[in-house]
Design a protein around this motif. Structure first.
Motif, PDB file in Angstrom:
ATOM      1  N   GLY A 118       1.068  -1.176  -0.100  1.00 27.79           N
ATOM      2  CA  GLY A 118       0.239   0.232  -0.188  1.00 27.79           C
ATOM      3  C   GLY A 118       0.757   1.315  -0.255  1.00 27.79           C
ATOM      4  O   GLY A 118       0.401   2.704   0.411  1.00 27.79           O
ATOM      5  N   ARG A 119       2.029   1.252   0.079  1.00 29.66           N
ATOM      6  CA  ARG A 119       2.541   2.107   0.176  1.00 29.66           C
ATOM      7  C   ARG A 119       3.115   3.511  -1.246  1.00 29.66           C
ATOM      8  O   ARG A 119       2.891   4.164  -1.755  1.00 29.66           O
ATOM      9  CB  ARG A 119       4.262   1.888  -0.044  1.00 29.66           C
ATOM     10  N   PHE A 120       2.741   2.110  -2.127  1.00 29.94           N
ATOM     11  CA  PHE A 120       2.289   3.621  -3.652  1.00 29.94           C
ATOM     12  C   PHE A 120       1.219   2.494  -4.647  1.00 29.94           C
ATOM     13  O   PHE A 120       0.456   1.247  -4.296  1.00 29.94           O
ATOM     14  CB  PHE A 120       3.644   2.561  -4.893  1.00 29.94           C
ATOM     15  N   ASN A 121       0.590   3.835  -4.939  1.00 29.20           N
ATOM     16  CA  ASN A 121      -0.647   3.207  -6.048  1.00 29.20           C
ATOM     17  C   ASN A 121      -0.941   2.854  -7.797  1.00 29.20           C
ATOM     18  O   ASN A 121      -0.095   4.151  -7.824  1.00 29.20           O
ATOM     19  CB  ASN A 121      -2.139   3.824  -6.104  1.00 29.20           C
ATOM     20  N   LEU A 122      -1.016   2.189  -7.893  1.00 32.16           N
ATOM     21  CA  LEU A 122      -0.607   1.855  -9.365  1.00 32.16           C
ATOM     22  C   LEU A 122      -2.239   2.443 -10.491  1.00 32.16           C
ATOM     23  O   LEU A 122      -2.660   1.339  -9.604  1.00 32.16           O
ATOM     24  CB  LEU A 122       0.147   0.884 -10.007  1.00 32.16           C
ATOM     25  N   PRO A 123      -1.446   3.328 -11.383  1.00 27.88           N
ATOM     26  CA  PRO A 123      -3.458   3.129 -12.160  1.00 27.88           C
ATOM     27  C   PRO A 123      -2.820   2.346 -12.888  1.00 27.88           C
ATOM     28  O   PRO A 123      -2.394   2.009 -14.010  1.00 27.88           O
ATOM     29  CB  PRO A 123      -2.789   4.500 -13.176  1.00 27.88           C
ATOM     30  N   HIS A 124      -5.122   1.571 -12.861  1.00 29.44           N
ATOM     31  CA  HIS A 124      -5.080   0.699 -13.888  1.00 29.44           C
ATOM     32  C   HIS A 124      -6.213   1.414 -14.575  1.00 29.44           C
ATOM     33  O   HIS A 124      -7.021   1.666 -14.287  1.00 29.44           O
ATOM     34  CB  HIS A 124      -5.330  -0.555 -13.085  1.00 29.44           C
ATOM     35  N   PHE A 125      -6.036   1.069 -16.240  1.00 25.52           N
ATOM     36  CA  PHE A 125      -7.025   1.657 -17.454  1.00 25.52           C
ATOM     37  C   PHE A 125      -7.873   0.902 -17.698  1.00 25.52           C
ATOM     38  O   PHE A 125      -6.968  -0.104 -17.951  1.00 25.52           O
ATOM     39  CB  PHE A 125      -6.376   1.760 -18.345  1.00 25.52           C
ATOM     40  N   GLN A 126      -8.471   0.890 -17.895  1.00 19.46           N
ATOM     41  CA  GLN A 126      -9.777   0.154 -18.655  1.00 19.46           C
ATOM     42  C   GLN A 126     -10.725   0.310 -19.784  1.00 19.46           C
ATOM     43  O   GLN A 126     -11.279   1.199 -20.101  1.00 19.46           O
ATOM     44  CB  GLN A 126     -10.729  -1.954 -18.030  1.00 19.46           C
ATOM     45  N   PHE A 127      -9.970  -0.095 -21.210  1.00 23.47           N
ATOM     46  CA  PHE A 127     -11.223   0.531 -22.050  1.00 23.47           C
ATOM     47  C   PHE A 127     -11.838  -0.380 -22.948  1.00 23.47           C
ATOM     48  O   PHE A 127     -12.016  -1.465 -22.723  1.00 23.47           O
ATOM     49  CB  PHE A 127     -10.197   0.895 -23.282  1.00 23.47           C
ATOM     50  N   ASN A 128     -12.660  -0.171 -23.620  1.00 22.52           N
ATOM     51  CA  ASN A 128     -13.978  -1.111 -24.536  1.00 22.52           C
ATOM     52  C   ASN A 128     -13.316  -0.927 -25.296  1.00 22.52           C
ATOM     53  O   ASN A 128     -13.178  -0.291 -26.156  1.00 22.52           O
ATOM     54  CB  ASN A 128     -14.823   0.421 -24.728  1.00 22.52           C
ATOM     55  N   GLU A 129     -13.228  -2.224 -26.437  1.00 25.84           N
ATOM     56  CA  GLU A 129     -12.373  -2.774 -26.851  1.00 25.84           C
ATOM     57  C   GLU A 129     -13.045  -3.159 -27.732  1.00 25.84           C
ATOM     58  O   GLU A 129     -13.206  -3.138 -29.136  1.00 25.84           O
ATOM     59  CB  GLU A 129     -10.893  -3.286 -27.075  1.00 25.84           C
TER      60      GLU A 129
END
Length: 178
Positions: A118-129
């Motif tokens: 929990g020291r870092f948060n990684l952004p995760h993107f999801q798009f309609n493919e």
């Protein structure tokens, strides 16, 4: 023949646009098994074909900076209501999604994934493919593009017989960018 010089130039170039659209559609229909599950990479490739189809098909129907469109009536080509609806669908996709980003049409999910306790948060993107057009619509577009190409061949054959001097030309861009 009741066609302006600008309309004639637009019609000539529209034949290339429709050929591009039909090629992209052909690649899409050949490569995509609509009943199968595809990877994100494959889906993006299909979307590339679909985007080229949409942009190329829509281009003749959009008004150019010079103020012209294909002007089907001047070419002696008429569309039935189903064909007009199909053109409107493609134009709507081009204007709101493919060539421009309408905020009302955006579809995505973004979340964060905690890492390192929990020291870092990684952004995760999801798009309609997924594709924007259904297989049935793509088949309708294939038939429609073949119809348009045939109608334009008939128009240009008539011009070649009646006023061949209108077609003896070489046009290149008036400005060449760096």
């Amino acid at each position: 023949m009741n066609i302006t010089e600008k309309q004639l130039i637009r019609a000539i170039y529209s034949t290339w646009d429709f050929q591009q659209a039909l090629s992209a559609l052909t690649f899409l229909l050949e490569d995509c098994d609509f009943g199968a599950k595809h990877s994100h990479v494959e889906l993006r490739r299909f979307r590339c074909y679909e985007s080229t189809l949409i942009i190329s098909m829509a281009r003749p129907f959009e008004t150019t900076r010079g103020g012209t469109t294909i002007g089907l009536r001047a070419l002696g080509i008429s569309l039935n209501q189903e064909q007009k609806t199909l053109v409107d669908r493609v134009l709507d996709l081009r204007r709101k999604i493919v060539a421009h980003s309408s905020e009302e049409e955006m579809h995505f999910r973004i979340s964060t994934i905690p890492i390192d306790d929990g020291r870092f948060n990684l952004p995760h993107f999801q798009f309609n493919e997924r594709l924007h057009l259904e297989e049935k619509e793509l088949r309708q577009l294939e038939y429609f593009l073949r119809y348009l190409k045939h109608q334009m061949v008939e128009f240009f054959y008539k011009v070649a017989q009646e006023q061949p001097e209108l077609l003896d030309r070489y046009k290149e861009p008036s400005s060449r960018g760096a």
